[in-house]
Write a protein that holds these residues in place. Structure first.
Motif, PDB file in Angstrom:
ATOM      1  N   HIS A  70     -45.591   2.850 -15.497  1.00  0.00           N
ATOM      2  CA  HIS A  70     -45.578   1.851 -14.430  1.00  0.00           C
ATOM      3  C   HIS A  70     -44.679   2.295 -13.269  1.00  0.00           C
ATOM      4  O   HIS A  70     -45.039   2.163 -12.096  1.00  0.00           O
ATOM      5  CB  HIS A  70     -45.095   0.508 -14.973  1.00  0.00           C
ATOM      6  N   TYR A  71     -43.515   2.819 -13.616  1.00  0.00           N
ATOM      7  CA  TYR A  71     -42.608   3.281 -12.565  1.00  0.00           C
ATOM      8  C   TYR A  71     -43.198   4.460 -11.801  1.00  0.00           C
ATOM      9  O   TYR A  71     -43.054   4.563 -10.575  1.00  0.00           O
ATOM     10  CB  TYR A  71     -41.254   3.672 -13.153  1.00  0.00           C
ATOM     11  N   LEU A  72     -43.850   5.358 -12.530  1.00  0.00           N
ATOM     12  CA  LEU A  72     -44.426   6.522 -11.866  1.00  0.00           C
ATOM     13  C   LEU A  72     -45.597   6.135 -10.971  1.00  0.00           C
ATOM     14  O   LEU A  72     -45.783   6.707  -9.893  1.00  0.00           O
ATOM     15  CB  LEU A  72     -44.847   7.562 -12.899  1.00  0.00           C
ATOM     16  N   LEU A 114     -36.978   9.453 -10.017  1.00  0.00           N
ATOM     17  CA  LEU A 114     -35.794  10.092 -10.597  1.00  0.00           C
ATOM     18  C   LEU A 114     -35.081   9.159 -11.576  1.00  0.00           C
ATOM     19  O   LEU A 114     -34.725   9.557 -12.693  1.00  0.00           O
ATOM     20  CB  LEU A 114     -34.823  10.517  -9.496  1.00  0.00           C
ATOM     21  N   VAL A 115     -34.879   7.929 -11.181  1.00  0.00           N
ATOM     22  CA  VAL A 115     -34.181   6.972 -12.046  1.00  0.00           C
ATOM     23  C   VAL A 115     -35.037   6.638 -13.267  1.00  0.00           C
ATOM     24  O   VAL A 115     -34.517   6.521 -14.386  1.00  0.00           O
ATOM     25  CB  VAL A 115     -33.800   5.718 -11.247  1.00  0.00           C
ATOM     26  N   ALA A 116     -36.343   6.519 -13.088  1.00  0.00           N
ATOM     27  CA  ALA A 116     -37.219   6.212 -14.218  1.00  0.00           C
ATOM     28  C   ALA A 116     -37.224   7.348 -15.225  1.00  0.00           C
ATOM     29  O   ALA A 116     -37.092   7.118 -16.434  1.00  0.00           O
ATOM     30  CB  ALA A 116     -38.629   5.939 -13.708  1.00  0.00           C
ATOM     31  N   GLN A 176     -29.661   8.868 -11.780  1.00  0.00           N
ATOM     32  CA  GLN A 176     -28.961   7.975 -10.866  1.00  0.00           C
ATOM     33  C   GLN A 176     -28.090   8.767  -9.894  1.00  0.00           C
ATOM     34  O   GLN A 176     -27.996   8.424  -8.710  1.00  0.00           O
ATOM     35  CB  GLN A 176     -28.107   6.975 -11.652  1.00  0.00           C
ATOM     36  N   VAL A 177     -27.471   9.828 -10.380  1.00  0.00           N
ATOM     37  CA  VAL A 177     -26.635  10.656  -9.503  1.00  0.00           C
ATOM     38  C   VAL A 177     -27.501  11.353  -8.460  1.00  0.00           C
ATOM     39  O   VAL A 177     -27.145  11.403  -7.275  1.00  0.00           O
ATOM     40  CB  VAL A 177     -25.827  11.674 -10.345  1.00  0.00           C
ATOM     41  N   PHE A 178     -28.636  11.866  -8.894  1.00  0.00           N
ATOM     42  CA  PHE A 178     -29.548  12.488  -7.927  1.00  0.00           C
ATOM     43  C   PHE A 178     -30.068  11.460  -6.918  1.00  0.00           C
ATOM     44  O   PHE A 178     -30.240  11.775  -5.741  1.00  0.00           O
ATOM     45  CB  PHE A 178     -30.722  13.168  -8.632  1.00  0.00           C
ATOM     46  N   ALA A 179     -30.317  10.249  -7.369  1.00  0.00           N
ATOM     47  CA  ALA A 179     -30.784   9.199  -6.451  1.00  0.00           C
ATOM     48  C   ALA A 179     -29.721   8.880  -5.403  1.00  0.00           C
ATOM     49  O   ALA A 179     -30.045   8.696  -4.227  1.00  0.00           O
ATOM     50  CB  ALA A 179     -31.163   7.953  -7.236  1.00  0.00           C
ATOM     51  N   ILE A 180     -28.467   8.836  -5.828  1.00  0.00           N
ATOM     52  CA  ILE A 180     -27.386   8.606  -4.851  1.00  0.00           C
ATOM     53  C   ILE A 180     -27.316   9.769  -3.873  1.00  0.00           C
ATOM     54  O   ILE A 180     -27.134   9.568  -2.664  1.00  0.00           O
ATOM     55  CB  ILE A 180     -26.052   8.392  -5.586  1.00  0.00           C
TER      56      ILE A 180
END
Length: 103
Positions: free
Chosen positions: A7-9, A47-49, A62-66
């Motif tokens: 779903h997230y993808l 990335l977060v998913a 989460q770090v990559f998303a930031i």
């Protein structure tokens, strides 16, 4: 019904396609910047998913998303500065009127 990785993808792919379509079809430079932001946020969702479903103990996604959000903020700052400079010079921000880099 549980929300799975698929779903997230799918949400991420749809947002990315909307942003790509807007970036390729619009002529207004501000709207193109907004569409690029939509594409970057779609990448953040994926990335977060992936991080939460593949490696839930680590916070790498989460770090990559930031990191992506920081890069996006810098991109918007530079992009808006360029758009303002173009607006002052041409009295408009239509990308068809801008041919500074052409021969």
């Amino acid at each position: 019904m549980t929300i799975g990785l698929t779903h997230y993808l799918v949400l991420s792919a749809v947002l990315f396609c909307i942003g790509l379509y807007g970036a390729l079809t619009r002529r207004n430079a501000v709207i193109i910047l907004m569409c690029i932001e939509i594409m970057l946020n779609a990448v953040n969702i994926s990335l977060v998913a992936f991080s939460s479903y593949v490696v839930p103990q680590l916070l790498t996604g989460q770090v990559f998303a930031i990191f992506v959000m920081v890069v996006a903020a810098a991109e918007v700052a530079v992009g808006l500065a360029i758009v303002f400079a173009i607006f002052r010079h041409f009295s408009g921000i239509d990308t068809n009127d801008i041919n500074l880099m052409k021969w």
